[in-house]
Enzyme design. Structure first.
Site, PDB file in Angstrom:
ATOM      1  N   ASP A  65     -12.223  20.917  51.230  1.00  0.00           N
ATOM      2  CA  ASP A  65     -12.233  19.495  50.878  1.00  0.00           C
ATOM      3  C   ASP A  65     -13.035  19.179  49.613  1.00  0.00           C
ATOM      4  OD1 ASP A  65     -10.639  18.721  52.911  1.00  0.00           O
ATOM      5  OD2 ASP A  65     -12.267  18.151  54.263  1.00  0.00           O
ATOM      6  N   HIS A 292     -22.802  36.328  28.932  1.00  0.00           N
ATOM      7  CA  HIS A 292     -22.602  35.082  29.686  1.00  0.00           C
ATOM      8  C   HIS A 292     -23.010  35.292  31.143  1.00  0.00           C
ATOM      9  CE1 HIS A 292     -19.552  33.446  26.508  1.00  0.00           C
ATOM     10  NE2 HIS A 292     -20.792  33.378  26.109  1.00  0.00           N
ATOM     11  N   ASP A 309     -30.089  30.532  27.685  1.00  0.00           N
ATOM     12  CA  ASP A 309     -29.050  29.905  26.857  1.00  0.00           C
ATOM     13  C   ASP A 309     -28.491  28.731  27.650  1.00  0.00           C
ATOM     14  OD1 ASP A 309     -26.729  29.191  25.525  1.00  0.00           O
ATOM     15  OD2 ASP A 309     -26.075  31.242  25.148  1.00  0.00           O
ATOM     16  N   ASP A 320     -26.113  23.685  22.476  1.00  0.00           N
ATOM     17  CA  ASP A 320     -26.005  25.112  22.781  1.00  0.00           C
ATOM     18  C   ASP A 320     -27.241  25.781  22.190  1.00  0.00           C
ATOM     19  OD1 ASP A 320     -25.141  27.600  23.477  1.00  0.00           O
ATOM     20  OD2 ASP A 320     -23.461  27.669  22.073  1.00  0.00           O
ATOM     21  N   HIS A 392     -21.455  40.078  19.149  1.00  0.00           N
ATOM     22  CA  HIS A 392     -20.773  38.773  19.063  1.00  0.00           C
ATOM     23  C   HIS A 392     -21.005  38.105  17.714  1.00  0.00           C
ATOM     24  CE1 HIS A 392     -24.655  36.750  19.536  1.00  0.00           C
ATOM     25  NE2 HIS A 392     -24.906  37.522  20.573  1.00  0.00           N
ATOM     26  N   HIS A 403     -17.713  25.388  22.565  1.00  0.00           N
ATOM     27  CA  HIS A 403     -17.018  26.074  21.472  1.00  0.00           C
ATOM     28  C   HIS A 403     -15.977  25.074  20.973  1.00  0.00           C
ATOM     29  CE1 HIS A 403     -18.113  30.343  23.121  1.00  0.00           C
ATOM     30  NE2 HIS A 403     -19.160  29.650  22.723  1.00  0.00           N
ATOM     31  N   GLU A 420     -26.525  31.982  15.993  1.00  0.00           N
ATOM     32  CA  GLU A 420     -27.040  32.695  17.160  1.00  0.00           C
ATOM     33  C   GLU A 420     -26.922  34.220  17.096  1.00  0.00           C
ATOM     34  OE1 GLU A 420     -24.642  32.408  20.717  1.00  0.00           O
ATOM     35  OE2 GLU A 420     -23.198  31.105  19.736  1.00  0.00           O
ATOM     36  N   TYR A 424     -29.177  43.292  22.017  1.00  0.00           N
ATOM     37  CA  TYR A 424     -29.154  43.554  23.464  1.00  0.00           C
ATOM     38  C   TYR A 424     -29.186  45.060  23.664  1.00  0.00           C
ATOM     39  CZ  TYR A 424     -27.157  38.963  22.662  1.00  0.00           C
ATOM     40  OH  TYR A 424     -26.949  37.689  22.207  1.00  0.00           O
ATOM     41  N   ARG A 441     -31.755  36.692  22.147  1.00  0.00           N
ATOM     42  CA  ARG A 441     -30.847  35.836  21.365  1.00  0.00           C
ATOM     43  C   ARG A 441     -31.653  34.606  20.973  1.00  0.00           C
ATOM     44  NH1 ARG A 441     -26.617  35.975  24.392  1.00  0.00           N
ATOM     45  NH2 ARG A 441     -26.563  34.070  25.627  1.00  0.00           N
TER      46      ARG A 441
HETATM   47  N1  GLY Z   1     -23.571  29.438  25.318  1.00  0.00           N
HETATM   48  C1  GLY Z   1     -22.413  30.076  24.836  1.00  0.00           C
HETATM   49  C2  GLY Z   1     -22.569  30.480  23.455  1.00  0.00           C
HETATM   50  O1  GLY Z   1     -23.676  30.657  22.984  1.00  0.00           O
HETATM   51  O2  GLY Z   1     -21.629  30.583  22.708  1.00  0.00           O
HETATM   52 MN    MN Z   2     -23.249  29.486  21.142  1.00  0.00          MN
HETATM   53 MN    MN Z   3     -25.332  29.626  23.740  1.00  0.00          MN
END
Ligand code: GLY
Ligand code: MN
Ligand code: MN
Length: 487
Positions: A65, A292, A309, A320, A392, A403, A420, A424, A441
């Site tokens: 529900d 993530h 983050d 962010d 990344h 994003h 960013e 790691y 990060r």
């Molecule tokens: N928090 C997701 C990113 O840094 O892209």
């Molecule tokens: Mn980001």
């Molecule tokens: Mn982020």
């Protein structure tokens, strides 16, 4: 019994009238003038003789529900301000003639329903939409079935292809499922994912459909923020920085990842942010290596470096922001070495958020600095070594989406993008053990201006020294001791 039902129905109806008179809402949502102007900007970018069609996001079921908290599709919100499900808007490139009056948009929304509102909350309904959102051509969703437009007369019908994300349980008339099904029938469209029942084989598939154009048009509209948007976005970012500051002060080695998350989110709510822009990431030690990581389940942070983050969502706009801090208040030698390298890369990258510069440039600059630094520290052997220590990119737009859409070519005035970089080093990596389990990060939200980059999240300390200094301060939460409930 019958009489009792009539009385209940009458009470519900009268309370529905009460529901529409809300004076207790925040007053700083995007204005109806903003949404109107954005629809006009969209029209100006549409091909001649076309119609763009947008659907509200689906309600998604969590279990039994319980549904997930509803979140409107950002394009739909951007153009309408409507925050309810089960709705569709048609926006025409030119004014359409009709016996009942000309129009350039048609908006179908969920109608008021006393019982539904008693269970699940307020609805604006047609009148509410006209008054609050200023869209006069608004109708009940149930009337969409009667819309008799010859869609074949348009050179283009523009919309985003439907995914299989419309739940088919708890159906209601004119819910999103119905609106989409009716629309497909009207224009003669089948998604690639549609199973075609034998009875449907005769549907003529239209040739004027374009499911690709929306993406580019909306990216161009949304990548540069208006003054009104910037006000909300700046607030979301500042609130998120306040969360980082309070956590720095409150952090101690006995804290759990969940508790850290709770402190951030408490600060967001305290400042009036309604939600988080994405699931919060709090990773101690090796958990920080999961980009993530949202489980946030480690019970004791101890001497970990903690990667946090998180972003507040304020009136739909999300920040962010990432900070990485030592749970015991002091960086170890190795933690500091990695931290300083990421910081150096970030500083160099931020300087390149310059009007006319390429959006890909800060990431390249950061990567070069990090690779050279990793060689110096003996973590990799040469700058050309392939590795996954920085897997990344660094720069994405933020806005209604964390994003946010954009064309990702050059920086323009009033864009806001993250910067960013990160390093790691998971346990078991091919380097000295002393580096294992270190993840850093640093992420800030940068506004591009005529006077150069402005770091909107700079309130939250960024250097290792400034973080240690902040962590030595007292938090308002230090005195918060709750009763023990363990037997
Ligand atoms: N928090 C997701 C990113 O840094 O892209
Ligand atoms: Mn980001
Ligand atoms: Mn982020």
């Amino acid at each position: 019994m019958f009489l009792k039902r009539i009385i209940v129905a009458a009470l519900l109806l009268s309370s529905t009238i009460g529901f529409s008179q809300r004076k207790d809402l925040p007053t700083d949502f995007l204005s109806k003038e903003f949404h109107k102007e954005r629809r006009e900007a969209l029209r100006a970018k549409m091909p001649k003789n076309s119609v763009a069609v947008f659907f509200a996001n689906a309600v998604r079921n969590r279990a039994n529900d319980v549904d997930y908290v509803y979140h409107q599709d950002p394009n739909f919100y951007y153009l309408t301000g409507y925050r309810e499900p089960n709705a569709v808007i048609l926006i025409f490139s030119e004014e359409q003639k009709s016996d009942k009056g000309n129009y350039s948009e048609l908006f179908y929304v969920q109608k008021r329903n006393a019982m539904a509102e008693m269970w699940n909350g307020y609805r604006l309904g047609v009148k509410g939409v006209q008054k609050t959102l200023g869209i006069q051509n608004a109708f009940n969703g149930e009337d969409f079935v009667n819309l008799s437009i010859d869609f074949s007369k348009f050179d283009k019908i523009i919309f985003t292809d439907f995914k299989n994300d419309v739940r088919d349980n708890k159906r209601d008339r004119a819910d999103l499922y119905d609106l989409i099904a009716q629309f497909k029938q009207k224009v003669g469209y089948k998604s690639s994912s549609d199973k075609i029942p034998a009875s449907d084989k005769n549907i003529k598939v239209a040739t004027n459909i374009d499911t690709k154009a929306i993406r580019g048009i909306m990216a161009t509209l949304r990548e540069v923020k208006t003054k009104e948007e910037l006000k909300l976005l700046k607030k979301a970012v500042r609130i998120s920085a306040m969360g980082q500051i309070e956590v720095m002060k409150a952090m101690h080695p006995n804290m759990s990842e969940t508790e850290v998350q709770g402190v951030h989110e408490f600060v967001y709510k305290k400042y009036g942010a309604e939600y988080e822009g994405y699931p919060s990431i709090v990773g101690g030690g090796n958990n920080g290596c999961i980009l993530h990581y949202t489980e946030n389940s480690k019970t004791k942070l101890d001497k970990d470096l903690v990667l946090m983050d998180l972003g507040a969502e304020y009136r739909g706009y999300t920040a962010d922001v990432t900070r990485t801090i030592p749970a015991n208040g002091k960086f170890s030698k190795e933690q500091r070495a990695i931290y300083d390298l990421v910081y150096k890369a970030q500083e160099a990258g931020i300087k390149e958020y310059i009007i006319g510069g390429r959006i890909s440039k800060p990431g390249q600059t950061a990567r070069k600095i990090i690779n050279e630094g990793l060689v110096k520290l003996g973590i990799i052997k040469s700058v050309n070594e392939r590795h996954l220590y920085f897997p990344h990119g660094t720069s994405h737009h933020i806005g209604l989406d964390v994003h946010d859409p954009g064309n990702y070519t050059i920086f323009k005035e009033n864009m806001v993008l993250s910067m960013e970089p990160g390093i790691y080093i998971p346990e078991g990596s091919k380097c000295d053990k002393k580096w294992w389990g270190i993840a850093v990060r640093i992420e800030d939200d940068i506004l591009v201006t005529k006077n150069g980059p402005v770091n909107l999240s700079a309130d939250a300390p960024r250097t290792a020294d400034a973080i240690e200094k902040m962590m030595a301060k007292k938090s308002v939460l230090d005195d918060l001791v709750l009763p023990n409930i363990d037997d």
